[in-house]
Design an enzyme around this catalytic site. Structure first.
Site, PDB file in Angstrom:
ATOM      1  CD  GLU A 233     -16.994 -39.480 -53.358  1.00 41.60           C
ATOM      2  OE1 GLU A 233     -16.489 -40.262 -53.180  1.00 41.60           O
ATOM      3  OE2 GLU A 233     -16.432 -39.607 -55.221  1.00 41.60           O
TER       4      GLU A 233
ATOM      5  CG  HIS B  73     -16.292 -35.728 -58.494  1.00 44.49           C
ATOM      6  ND1 HIS B  73     -16.021 -37.042 -58.813  1.00 44.49           N
ATOM      7  CD2 HIS B  73     -17.311 -36.075 -57.298  1.00 44.49           C
ATOM      8  CE1 HIS B  73     -15.602 -37.484 -57.575  1.00 44.49           C
ATOM      9  NE2 HIS B  73     -16.688 -37.457 -56.823  1.00 44.49           N
TER      10      HIS B  73
ATOM     11  CG  ASP C  91     -15.687 -37.067 -62.118  1.00 41.02           C
ATOM     12  OD1 ASP C  91     -15.160 -36.679 -61.352  1.00 41.02           O
ATOM     13  OD2 ASP C  91     -16.793 -37.986 -61.961  1.00 41.02           O
TER      14      ASP C  91
END
Ligand SMILES: *[C@@H]1O[C@H](CO)[C@@H](O)[C@H](O)[C@H]1NC(C)=O
Ligand SMILES: *[C@@H]1O[C@H](CO)[C@@H](O)[C@H](O)[C@H]1NC(C)=O
Ligand SMILES: *[C@@H]1O[C@H](CO)[C@@H](O)[C@H](O)[C@H]1NC(C)=O
Length: 613
Positions: A397, A326, A272
Site C-alpha cells: 500500500e 505504513h 505501523d
C-alpha cells in the site's frame, strides 16, 4: 426495662439468623453429598462422533459396551479414526481402551537426544505436565497410577527453524502390565515437540460432563500408533500490535494456542503508522516517539524472551517492519536529530489521498539517513532472532500521492531521471527495497549469517507484468493477500517466485467487524484450499487489530485459526462436517488451557455430534 427488652429482641433475632444459617448450611452439604447423578452417557458412533444417550439402568450397567463413556472428552479422545486429535495427523490408529495416568508419573528418557539440542528439548518436555493438568480442570486424583515412560529419539541436533526444517514424527503408545511406553521418533526436536503435543491430545479427564466434583482422573489411550508430517512448511498467524498494543501475556497466550495447533510461524506485524512499540537499543527514538505510552512498549529483553518462548513451542518469529508505507509515528524525530525527514506525510490531514487509513506516514526514500537508521534497527532484529533470522519488510500500500506531493522526493526523482508520469515511482519504490535489503544483508553479516530471503507483501509492484523487473526471485518471498478470485498467486508461482498465501477475503479474522466486510466462520476458513508445489510455502491467518485489543482477542482468533491450522498441516480432503467433532474437542481443549475460544454451535449440538447439520 425498655433497654433490656430491646436486648432480648436482638438476641432472639441473632439466634433466628443463626438457625437459618445452620439449616442452610446443612442443605448445601446435603446437595454436595448427593452430587450429580448423570441421566446420560456418551456413545461413540465411529462415523459421526459422540452422542448423548440415556444413562443405562443399574441392572444393565455391566452390559454397557466399551463404546459408552461418562465423559464426553474421553469419548471424543477414542472415537473415530482420528479421535480428538487436531490438527488431524496423516495416519492414526487409536485404541478404544484407556488407562489412568498421573502427570507426576511421567518420565522422559532423553538419552537419544543430541547434546546440542538437549536443553531446548528439556524445555519442551516441561510443557507436557501442565497441559495434562489443565485437562482436568480441578485436582488430578492423587493415586499412584501406571507410570508413563516417554522415549525421545531425535536424530539431528540442528535446532534452526526454517522452511526446510523437518517436523515429521512418529508416536507410539503401548501399555505393558506395569507401565506405559511412549516412543517418539523424529528428525528434529521440532518434530518431537509436535509428537508431545499430539501425546497430550491422547489424554482426557474422566469427569462426567457437567459434573460438579472437584477431582478428576486423567485417562490416556492405552494404545496408539501415529505417523505425521505437515503438508506446508509455512503455517503462520499474523498479529498486529501497532493498531493496538497487545500486552505480552496476551501475545504469549496466542503463541500457546498456535503451539496447540502446530502453527509454526508467528508473523509479528509489530509496527505501523499508528505506533511503534518495539524497543530498539540502537535507536531508542522509535519507542520514545512512537509508543502509545510508557507501558505500551515491548522491551528488547521481553522480545528475546518471547522469541525463546516461541522456539520452545516450535514457532519461528518473523518480525515485520512495514516499509516504505505504513511507517509514521516513531519515525518523525529525524529533523530534531539533524537527520532530515526519515518519513513524510506523518499524521497529515486530510488523509484520504495520502494513505489507506489515518494516520498517514511513508518513509522518505530520498534521504540517505533513512537507510542508516533502518540498518541500526535491522541489526537489533538480526541479533534478537535465532539464525537464520527471517525479516518481513512489509511493502504494501504505497501511496504515490504522498511522495508526489513531497518536494524533496520529486527533486530526488528528477536527479535520478525517474519519470513521475510513467514508471518513475515504481523505480523509486524498488530502489527503496534494494537499499533496505542491502541494509538487512549487512545486519545479517554482522551476526555471521549469510544472505537470506525476506518476506514482502504483494502490491502494485509485485504485479505479474512488473515484479520481474524489480524484485529478485531468490531474495523475496511474496506474501499474497489478494482475494481468492485474484490470479496473482498462481501467476507468481508459475513465474518461479516463492509465495505464502493470506487471502484477505477469507483468512482475515477482522472481517465482519468493519465496513461491509463479511465474517467468515471456521467452516468457510477450513474449506478454503491452497495450491501445492515446492515454490508454494503455505499460508497465514491474520489478526489485524484496528477493531480489537486484548479484551476480545481470544474469541476473535480461536478457534478459527485452528481451522486454518488443520488446512495447512493436513490439507484434508474430507468435508468440514467430518472434522466438526474433533473441532469441538479442540475448542474445549483451548478453553481448558486458558484461551477463551469462541463457541461454534449451541451446547446441545456439541453433545450430539452430527445432529446439527
Ligand atoms: C447382558 O449381557 C449378558 C451376557 O453377555 C446377556 O446374556 C444379557 O442378555 C445382556 N442383557 C442385556 C439387557 O442386554
Ligand atoms: C540446519 O538445518 C537447516 C534446515 O532447516 C539447514 O539449512 C542448515 O544448513 C542446517 N545446519 C547445519 C549446521 O547443518
Ligand atoms: C505527480 O504529480 C505531477 C504534478 O502534479 C502529475 O503530473 C503526475 O501525474 C503525478 N504522478 C502520479 C503518478 O500521480
Amino acid at each position: 426495662m425498655a433497654g433490656s427488652c430491646r436486648w432480648l429482641f436482638w438476641a432472639l433475632a441473632l439466634c433466628a439468623v443463626q438457625l437459618v444459617l445452620c439449616s442452610n448450611q446443612e442443605a448445601v452439604e446435603d446437595t454436595v453429598a448427593h452430587a450429580y447423578v448423570p441421566s446420560w452417557m456418551y456413545k461413540c458412533m465411529p462415523e459421526e462422533g459422540c452422542e448423548r444417550t440415556t444413562h443405562p439402568q443399574h441392572e444393565t450397567l455391566r452390559n454397557v459396551s466399551t463404546m459408552m463413556f461418562n465423559s464426553l472428552d474421553v469419548c471424543r479422545t477414542v472415537c473415530g479414526r482420528f479421535g480428538g486429535l487436531w490438527p488431524r495427523p496423516v495416519t492414526a490408529a487409536i485404541g478404544m481402551q484407556t488407562v489412568k495416568i498421573h502427570p507426576n508419573y511421567i518420565r522422559f528418557d532423553l538419552q537419544s537426544v543430541p547434546t546440542e539440542a538437549l536443553s531446548l528439548m528439556v524445555e519442551m518436555t516441561k510443557l507436557v505436565a501442565p497441559a495434562l493438568v489443565a485437562e482436568c480442570d480441578g485436582e488430578v486424583t492423587d493415586i499412584v497410577e501406571t507410570p508413563v515412560i516417554v522415549y525421545l529419539n531425535v536424530k539431528s541436533g540442528n535446532t534452526s527453524l526454517t522452511w526446510s526444517t523437518s517436523e515429521e514424527y512418529k508416536l507410539d503408545v503401548q501399555t505393558k502390565e506395569d507401565q506405559i511406553l511412549v516412543h517418539v521418533n523424529a528428525e528434529t526436536i521440532y518434530g518431537a515437540r509436535h509428537a508431545l503435543e499430539t501425546f497430550t491430545q491422547l489424554v482426557a479427564s474422566d469427569k462426567p460432563t457437567f459434573s460438579d466434583q472437584h477431582e478428576c482422573s486423567l485417562r490416556l489411550v492405552s494404545g496408539a500408533k501415529i505417523r505425521d508430517r505437515p503438508v506446508y512448511p509455512h503455517r503462520g498467524l499474523l498479529l498486529d500490535s501497532s493498531r493496538h498494543f497487545i500486552p505480552m501475556e496476551d501475545v504469549k497466550r496466542t503463541i500457546d494456542g498456535m503451539a496447540m495447533n502446530k502453527l509454526n510461524v508467528f508473523h509479528w506485524h509489530v509496527t505501523d503508522t499508528h505506533s511503534f512499540p518495539l524497543e530498539s537499543t540502537r535507536v531508542p527514538q522509535f519507542t520514545r516517539y512512537g509508543a502509545y505510552s510508557a507501558k505500551e512498549i515491548y522491551t528488547a529483553e521481553e522480545v528475546r524472551e518471547l522469541i525463546k518462548y516461541a522456539q520452545v513451542r516450535g514457532i519461528r518469529v518473523v518480525i515485520e517492519i512495514d516499509s516504505p508505507a505504513h511507517a509514521g509515528n516513531g519515525w518523525q524525530w529525524g529533523p530534531e536529530y539533524g537527520l532530515g525527514n526519515l518519513a513524510v506525510c506523518v499524521n497529515k490531514w486530510p488523509w484520504r489521498s495520502l494513505c489507506v487509513q489515518p494516520p498517514c506516514g511513508q518513509m522518505n526514500p530520498a534521504n540517505p539517513a533513512l537507510y542508516r537508521v533502518l540498518g541500526d534497527l535491522y541489526k537489533d532484529i538480526a541479533e534478537a532472532l535465532p539464525a537464520p533470522a527471517l525479516l518481513h519488510v512489509g511493502g504494501d500500500e504505497v501511496y504515490v500521492e504522498c511522495w508526489n506531493t513531497t518536494e524533496e522526493i520529486t527533486d530526488y526523482m528528477k536527479e535520478q531521471n525517474y519519470d513521475p508520469n510513467t514508471d518513475g515511482f515504481f523505480k523509486l519504490w524498488a530502489e527503496f527495497h534494494q537499499k533496505a535489503l542491502k541494509a538487512w544483508d549487512e545486519a545479517l553479516e554482522s551476526v555471521g549469517t549469510p544472505k537470506q530471503p525476506v518476506m514482502l507483501w504483494s502490491s502494485e509492484l509485485t504485479q505479474a507484468h512488473r515484479i520481474f523487473k524489480h524484485l529478485d526471485k531468490d531474495r523475496y518471498v511474496i506474501e499474497v493477500w489478494e482475494p481468492v478470485s485474484s490470479p496473482l498467486l498462481h501467476q507468481l508461482i508459475k513465474m518461479g517466485y516463492k509465495t505464502v498465501s493470506i487471502p484477505k477475503d477469507i483468512w482475515y479474522l477482522d472481517r465482519g467487524f468493519w465496513g461491509n466486510t463479511k465474517y467468515n466462520n471456521w467452516r468457510s476458513m477450513y474449506s478454503h484450499t491452497l495450491p501445492r508445489g515446492d515454490k508454494f510455502l503455505g499460508g497465514e491467518v491474520a489478526m489485524w487489530t484496528e477493531y480489537i485489543d486484548e479484551q476480545g482477542l481470544d474469541t476473535r482468533i480461536w478457534p478459527r485459526a485452528a481451522a486454518v491450522a488443520e488446512r495447512l498441516w493436513t490439507d484434508p480432503t474430507a468435508s468440514v462436517y467430518v472434522a466438526e467433532p474433533r473441532m469441538q474437542r479442540q475448542r474445549a481443549r483451548l478453553i481448558k488451557r486458558g484461551l477463551s475460544a469462541d463457541a461454534i454451535s449451541p451446547a446441545w449440538c456439541s453433545q450430539h455430534d452430527g445432529k446439527c447439520f
